[in-house]
Design a protein around this motif. Structure first.
Motif, mmCIF file in Angstrom:
data_model
loop_
_atom_site.group_PDB
_atom_site.id
_atom_site.type_symbol
_atom_site.label_atom_id
_atom_site.label_comp_id
_atom_site.label_asym_id
_atom_site.label_seq_id
_atom_site.Cartn_x
_atom_site.Cartn_y
_atom_site.Cartn_z
ATOM 1 N N PRO A 75 0.842 -1.210 0.000
ATOM 2 C CA PRO A 75 0.000 0.000 0.000
ATOM 3 C C PRO A 75 0.868 1.247 0.000
ATOM 4 C CG PRO A 75 0.151 -0.909 2.203
ATOM 5 C CD PRO A 75 0.898 -1.853 1.309
ATOM 6 N N ASN A 76 0.365 2.328 -0.574
ATOM 7 C CA ASN A 76 1.082 3.597 -0.483
ATOM 8 C C ASN A 76 0.351 4.456 0.553
ATOM 9 O OD1 ASN A 76 2.197 6.165 -0.822
ATOM 10 N ND2 ASN A 76 2.785 5.671 -2.915
ATOM 11 N N ILE A 77 0.879 4.429 1.770
ATOM 12 C CA ILE A 77 0.185 5.092 2.878
ATOM 13 C C ILE A 77 0.259 6.617 2.730
ATOM 14 C CG2 ILE A 77 -0.146 5.074 5.397
ATOM 15 C CD1 ILE A 77 1.588 2.551 5.464
ATOM 16 N N PHE A 78 1.284 7.105 2.056
ATOM 17 C CA PHE A 78 1.381 8.557 1.825
ATOM 18 C C PHE A 78 0.185 9.039 1.006
ATOM 19 C CE2 PHE A 78 5.998 7.657 2.354
ATOM 20 C CZ PHE A 78 6.194 8.469 3.440
ATOM 21 N N ILE A 79 -0.156 8.280 -0.013
ATOM 22 C CA ILE A 79 -1.289 8.650 -0.871
ATOM 23 C C ILE A 79 -2.588 8.599 -0.054
ATOM 24 C CG2 ILE A 79 -2.668 7.869 -2.859
ATOM 25 C CD1 ILE A 79 -0.059 9.065 -3.765
ATOM 26 N N ILE A 80 -2.720 7.539 0.724
ATOM 27 C CA ILE A 80 -3.938 7.372 1.533
ATOM 28 C C ILE A 80 -4.073 8.551 2.494
ATOM 29 C CG2 ILE A 80 -5.064 5.894 3.252
ATOM 30 C CD1 ILE A 80 -3.507 3.520 1.979
ATOM 31 N N PHE A 81 -2.969 8.917 3.132
ATOM 32 C CA PHE A 81 -2.990 10.011 4.108
ATOM 33 C C PHE A 81 -3.303 11.355 3.429
ATOM 34 C CE2 PHE A 81 -0.635 13.040 6.967
ATOM 35 C CZ PHE A 81 -1.499 12.915 8.035
ATOM 36 N N THR A 82 -2.690 11.581 2.280
ATOM 37 C CA THR A 82 -2.936 12.830 1.542
ATOM 38 C C THR A 82 -4.423 12.966 1.203
ATOM 39 O OG1 THR A 82 -0.739 12.762 0.561
ATOM 40 C CG2 THR A 82 -2.368 14.072 -0.589
ATOM 41 N N VAL A 83 -4.961 11.896 0.642
ATOM 42 C CA VAL A 83 -6.370 11.913 0.235
ATOM 43 C C VAL A 83 -7.272 12.114 1.453
ATOM 44 C CG1 VAL A 83 -8.202 10.459 -0.712
ATOM 45 C CG2 VAL A 83 -5.980 10.517 -1.816
ATOM 46 N N LEU A 84 -6.927 11.448 2.534
ATOM 47 C CA LEU A 84 -7.737 11.546 3.749
ATOM 48 C C LEU A 84 -7.730 12.965 4.317
ATOM 49 C CD1 LEU A 84 -9.407 9.962 5.830
ATOM 50 C CD2 LEU A 84 -7.296 9.471 7.032
ATOM 51 N N VAL A 85 -6.553 13.564 4.374
ATOM 52 C CA VAL A 85 -6.445 14.928 4.919
ATOM 53 C C VAL A 85 -7.214 15.918 4.036
ATOM 54 C CG1 VAL A 85 -4.833 16.842 5.349
ATOM 55 C CG2 VAL A 85 -4.290 14.553 6.162
ATOM 56 N N ALA A 86 -7.033 15.784 2.725
ATOM 57 C CA ALA A 86 -7.751 16.687 1.816
ATOM 58 C C ALA A 86 -9.249 16.481 1.931
ATOM 59 C CB ALA A 86 -7.281 16.452 0.393
ATOM 60 N N PHE A 87 -9.655 15.246 2.072
ATOM 61 C CA PHE A 87 -11.081 14.915 2.185
ATOM 62 C C PHE A 87 -11.672 15.461 3.483
ATOM 63 C CE2 PHE A 87 -14.339 11.811 3.592
ATOM 64 C CZ PHE A 87 -15.274 12.038 2.587
ATOM 65 N N MET A 88 -10.907 15.342 4.561
ATOM 66 C CA MET A 88 -11.454 15.734 5.864
ATOM 67 C C MET A 88 -11.260 17.217 6.169
ATOM 68 S SD MET A 88 -10.522 12.489 8.275
ATOM 69 C CE MET A 88 -11.456 12.964 9.710
ATOM 70 N N TYR A 89 -10.114 17.779 5.759
ATOM 71 C CA TYR A 89 -9.782 19.133 6.221
ATOM 72 C C TYR A 89 -9.607 20.153 5.109
ATOM 73 C CZ TYR A 89 -8.978 16.235 10.278
ATOM 74 O OH TYR A 89 -9.129 15.321 11.281
ATOM 75 N N GLY A 90 -9.838 19.768 3.859
ATOM 76 C CA GLY A 90 -9.902 20.754 2.798
ATOM 77 C C GLY A 90 -8.633 21.038 2.030
ATOM 78 N N PHE A 91 -8.728 22.049 1.171
ATOM 79 C CA PHE A 91 -7.699 22.361 0.170
ATOM 80 C C PHE A 91 -6.330 22.658 0.778
ATOM 81 C CE2 PHE A 91 -5.449 25.347 -2.572
ATOM 82 C CZ PHE A 91 -5.467 24.690 -3.788
#
Lengths: 283, 180
Positions: free
Chosen positions: B37-53
């Motif tokens: 898994p690429n956890i960096f990608i997962i984390f990036t997407v999650l942060v953008a999804f939860m906390y915005g641009f």
């Protein structure tokens, strides 16, 4: 609201252009941009080494438990004396393995006397396709620096070819494995007058530790089981480093485009220590 | 206000350090059907999804830079991928400001497909060969995308739950960025 949106689009476009120019510049061998990682390496590498060591110890502890359990089971089935002997044999086998490794490391120095061998430890591993280079703990500080003319071959403790140094910063370097789809190595069949071949990484093969072998003549005698070594052509890899063994020969269609599949000796999943060939080959 | 920023920076820094350690040293243990898994990608997407641009782009660039510096062939590919994924994720957040679990799962599925699309197009360009396209596409979908969707979704949900409890923001603080 609309202004914010426009600003964001503008920021993204500017950043994209900046990052693309950065990507092009960093693709030049020896680019100073690769030194950006130096401060990161200074901060993170000691921590990474410590944590890797801790996990290695934990792993060792768990495997010790498993082995102890196995010995206990064996004790139930066998006499105490037999169990003691088995334990002794295991110990000797481990010592034998260590001796073999040392012997190989020493033979590197004997075979390639013109080269300076620099030992290094794997710091971080690949994280997937494309991001598939691994880092080792030597860099410009250890006089390992590359440019568009110079790079260094990397071998494992058994003297099998691992890959080459791809980029360096002050304290660490990135290594491109030969199974990487961007890697090309000139090789030959390891027999007197053996056929010259090209070894290149292929995306569909690298999961199985395989490479493509091609660019050999129609009458070249290549068979399954043949060992391939580096040819020394190009000057990057010294001649005679074992790469792998041919496991399949492929004749494609009517054009009779010969190629073969090579199983690489190095096991990248368990690779912890490597050696760098520092120097250059002169025929 | 300063406390809010300090907390945010500290929490994100801890997340990134932990993710780096797991990704670079322990991801062999998370391999599913040969895919890490690429956890960096997962984390990036999650942060953008939860906390915005703003948060998404900042974290995206940081994670992308780490990926490039440690394992990438060129500096910039990881940064660009993470940047675009964070933009797409924050866009979805703005359009559908309803952070439900099904939407989140749909979200990581879209991000994983985009990530693989970009990555394997690049890899194909590097190792271009005639008549390889169909075989390559089948291989990407079956051997890479399938396992990735599974492991990414699983890790995304786990990270989502963790971030609900250990958030960069206090519960009573509004995330201004998402209101734009």
């Amino acid at each position: 609201m609309k202004k914010t949106k426009k600003n964001r689009i503008f920021i993204i476009i500017i950043m994209t252009l900046f990052i693309l120019s950065m990507a092009v510049y960093s693709s030049v061998p020896g680019s100073p941009l690769n030194f950006i990682s130096t401060p990161f390496s200074f901060i993170t590498d000691p921590g990474v080494q410590f944590i890797a060591g801790v996990f290695k110890n934990v792993e060792g502890y768990f495997s010790l438990i498993t082995e102890t359990d196995e010995i206990r089971k064996a004790n139930i089935e066998l006499e105490n004396e037999v169990a003691h002997l088995r334990s002794r044999i295991n110990e000797l086998e481990e010592k034998g393995r260590r001796w073999e490794e040392l012997k190989h490391a020493l033979s590197i120095k004997e075979t390639f006397a013109d080269y300076q061998i620099v030992g290094a430890r794997v710091l971080t591993r690949e994280i997937g396709d494309w991001f598939d280079l691994f880092r080792i703990n030597v860099g410009k500080r250890d006089k390992i620096a590359i440019d568009d003319q110079t790079s260094y071959a990397v071998v494992d403790p058994n003297m099998n070819l691992v890959g080459r140094i791809y980029s360096t910063d002050y304290i660490s370097s990135k290594v491109m494995p030969i199974i990487n789809e961007g890697s090309i190595v000139s090789g030959k069949v390891n027999v007197p007058g053996g056929a010259m071949v090209r070894i290149r990484g292929e995306l569909l093969l690298k999961d199985q530790n395989l490479c493509r072998v091609d660019n050999f003549s129609d009458d070249a005698l290549i068979q399954v089981g043949d060992e391939i070594v580096t040819s020394g052509l190009g000057g990057l890899y010294p001649p005679g480093i074992p790469v792998g063994v041919i496991v399949d020969i492929i004749n494609e269609g009517q054009k009779v485009e010969h190629s073969a599949v090579l199983r690489v000796y190095t096991n990248y999943k368990t690779l912890n220590d490597v050696f760098i060939f520092k120097g250059s080959f002169t025929e | 206000m300063n406390n809010v920023i300090i907390r945010k920076v500290l929490v994100y820094a801890v997340y990134i350090i932990l993710i780096s350690i797991i990704q670079f040293n322990l991801s062999n243990y998370l391999t599913v059907w040969g895919v890490k898994p690429n956890i960096f990608i997962i984390f990036t997407v999650l942060v953008a999804f939860m906390y915005g641009f703003s948060d998404g782009v900042t974290i995206g660039i940081s994670c992308g830079l780490i990926m490039d510096l440690y394992s990438g062939r060129f500096l910039g590919v990881g940064v660009l991928i993470c940047l675009y994924l964070s933009v797409v994720s924050s866009f979805l957040l703005k359009k559908h400001f309803k952070k439900s679990l099904p939407l989140a799962i749909f979200h990581i599925i879209v991000a994983t497909i985009l990530y693989h699309g970009i990555l394997y197009s690049l890899s194909l360009l590097v190792s271009w060969k005639e008549n390889i396209l169909i075989e390559y596409a089948i291989w990407v979908v079956t051997a890479r995308l399938g396992p990735s969707l599974f492991i990414n979704t699983l890790l995304f949900v786990i990270l989502l739950i963790i971030m609900k409890f250990i958030s960069p923001y206090k519960k009573n603080i509004e995330i201004l960025d998402t209101e734009n």
